[in-house]
Design a protein around this motif. Structure first.
Motif, short mmCIF file in Angstrom:
data_model
loop_
_atom_site.label_atom_id
_atom_site.label_comp_id
_atom_site.label_asym_id
_atom_site.label_seq_id
_atom_site.Cartn_x
_atom_site.Cartn_y
_atom_site.Cartn_z
N LEU A 1 35.15 50.07 36.22
CA LEU A 1 35.26 49.52 34.88
C LEU A 1 34.60 48.15 34.83
O LEU A 1 33.90 47.80 33.88
N GLU A 2 34.82 47.34 35.87
CA GLU A 2 34.24 46.01 35.93
C GLU A 2 34.01 45.62 37.40
O GLU A 2 34.87 45.86 38.24
N LEU A 3 32.86 45.04 37.67
CA LEU A 3 32.54 44.54 39.00
C LEU A 3 31.81 43.22 38.84
O LEU A 3 30.80 43.15 38.15
N LYS A 4 32.35 42.18 39.44
CA LYS A 4 31.72 40.87 39.39
C LYS A 4 31.56 40.38 40.81
O LYS A 4 32.50 40.37 41.59
N VAL A 5 30.35 39.99 41.15
CA VAL A 5 30.05 39.51 42.50
C VAL A 5 29.42 38.14 42.39
O VAL A 5 28.45 37.96 41.66
N ASN A 6 29.97 37.17 43.10
CA ASN A 6 29.37 35.84 43.22
C ASN A 6 28.77 35.73 44.61
O ASN A 6 29.50 35.87 45.60
N TYR A 7 27.49 35.52 44.68
CA TYR A 7 26.81 35.41 45.96
C TYR A 7 26.79 33.95 46.40
O TYR A 7 26.17 33.12 45.75
N ALA B 1 38.13 30.64 55.16
CA ALA B 1 37.00 31.05 54.33
C ALA B 1 37.16 32.50 53.88
O ALA B 1 36.86 32.86 52.75
N LEU B 2 37.66 33.35 54.78
CA LEU B 2 37.87 34.74 54.42
C LEU B 2 38.95 34.88 53.37
O LEU B 2 38.83 35.65 52.44
N ARG B 3 40.02 34.10 53.49
CA ARG B 3 41.10 34.16 52.50
C ARG B 3 40.60 33.74 51.13
O ARG B 3 41.00 34.30 50.13
N ARG B 4 39.73 32.74 51.07
CA ARG B 4 39.18 32.30 49.77
C ARG B 4 38.43 33.44 49.09
O ARG B 4 38.46 33.56 47.88
N GLN B 5 37.76 34.27 49.84
CA GLN B 5 36.99 35.36 49.27
C GLN B 5 37.90 36.47 48.74
O GLN B 5 37.46 37.29 47.96
N ARG B 6 39.15 36.51 49.13
CA ARG B 6 40.08 37.58 48.72
C ARG B 6 40.34 37.59 47.22
O ARG B 6 40.78 38.58 46.69
N ARG B 7 40.11 36.52 46.55
CA ARG B 7 40.44 36.46 45.12
C ARG B 7 39.46 37.21 44.26
O ARG B 7 39.62 37.31 43.07
N SER B 8 38.45 37.77 44.85
CA SER B 8 37.49 38.58 44.12
C SER B 8 38.15 39.90 43.75
O SER B 8 38.67 40.60 44.61
N THR B 9 38.15 40.25 42.46
CA THR B 9 38.80 41.49 42.04
C THR B 9 37.83 42.37 41.26
O THR B 9 36.82 41.92 40.77
N ALA B 10 38.18 43.64 41.16
CA ALA B 10 37.41 44.60 40.36
C ALA B 10 38.40 45.53 39.68
O ALA B 10 39.49 45.78 40.18
N GLU B 11 38.01 46.03 38.53
CA GLU B 11 38.85 46.96 37.76
C GLU B 11 38.21 48.35 37.79
O GLU B 11 36.99 48.48 37.71
#
Length: 157
Positions: free
Chosen positions: A86-92, A142-152
């Protein structure tokens, strides 16, 4: 067959019959771990993934991320229920070099409702893969910070 049963079957088949057509075969993705609500997948970088700047194309990374998250959702679904992103957001944060080696991503389901599911992502660069994911790893913050990335995902009954 439930989504979890299907992915366990697919994990086994990728080794027995690697010629089964799929996006995973096309990109060389491997299903490394499957549990209910959690999937780990990886791929090895290669020159075919190059963008015009000589690094891994962002679409390759996004496909790995979308696939691992979608498969995590799939493990929670009963037979004959599908899903789509439904939604995918990626910050590189930075480019992935073509010689980075193995890229690993873990998708975990946060919530599965009647019609939508939400996942979170833990991704690891190649240099962390030797020890990932260990809580005492020097790169854990650093890995934990990346965990907040979500997708629906939208569940199709």
């Amino acid at each position: 067959m439930s989504g979890l049963e299907f992915l366990c079957w697919a994990q086994k088949k990728q080794q027995e019959q690697p010629d089964i057509p799929s996006i995973g075969r096309l990109l060389g993705m491997e299903i490394d771990e499957v549990d209910e609500g959690r999937v780990v997948m990886s791929l090895n970088t290669r020159p075919d993934y190059a963008n015009p700047l000589g690094t891994v194309h962002g679409g390759i990374a996004a496909t790995l991320l979308d696939s691992v998250r979608g498969c995590a959702v799939h493990t929670t679904l009963p037979p004959r229920v599908g899903y789509t992103t439904l939604e995918l957001k990626v910050n590189y944060i930075r480019a992935v070099p073509l010689d980075a080696g193995k890229l690993t991503a873990q998708g975990t389901v946060i919530h599965t409702g009647r019609r939508t599911a939400t996942t979170e992502l833990l991704s690891a660069p190649a240099e962390v893969n030797r020890t990932w994911p260990r809580p005492d790893d020097r790169d854990a913050p650093a890995l934990r910070r990346q965990r907040r990335s979500t997708a629906e995902f939208f569940c199709l009954a």
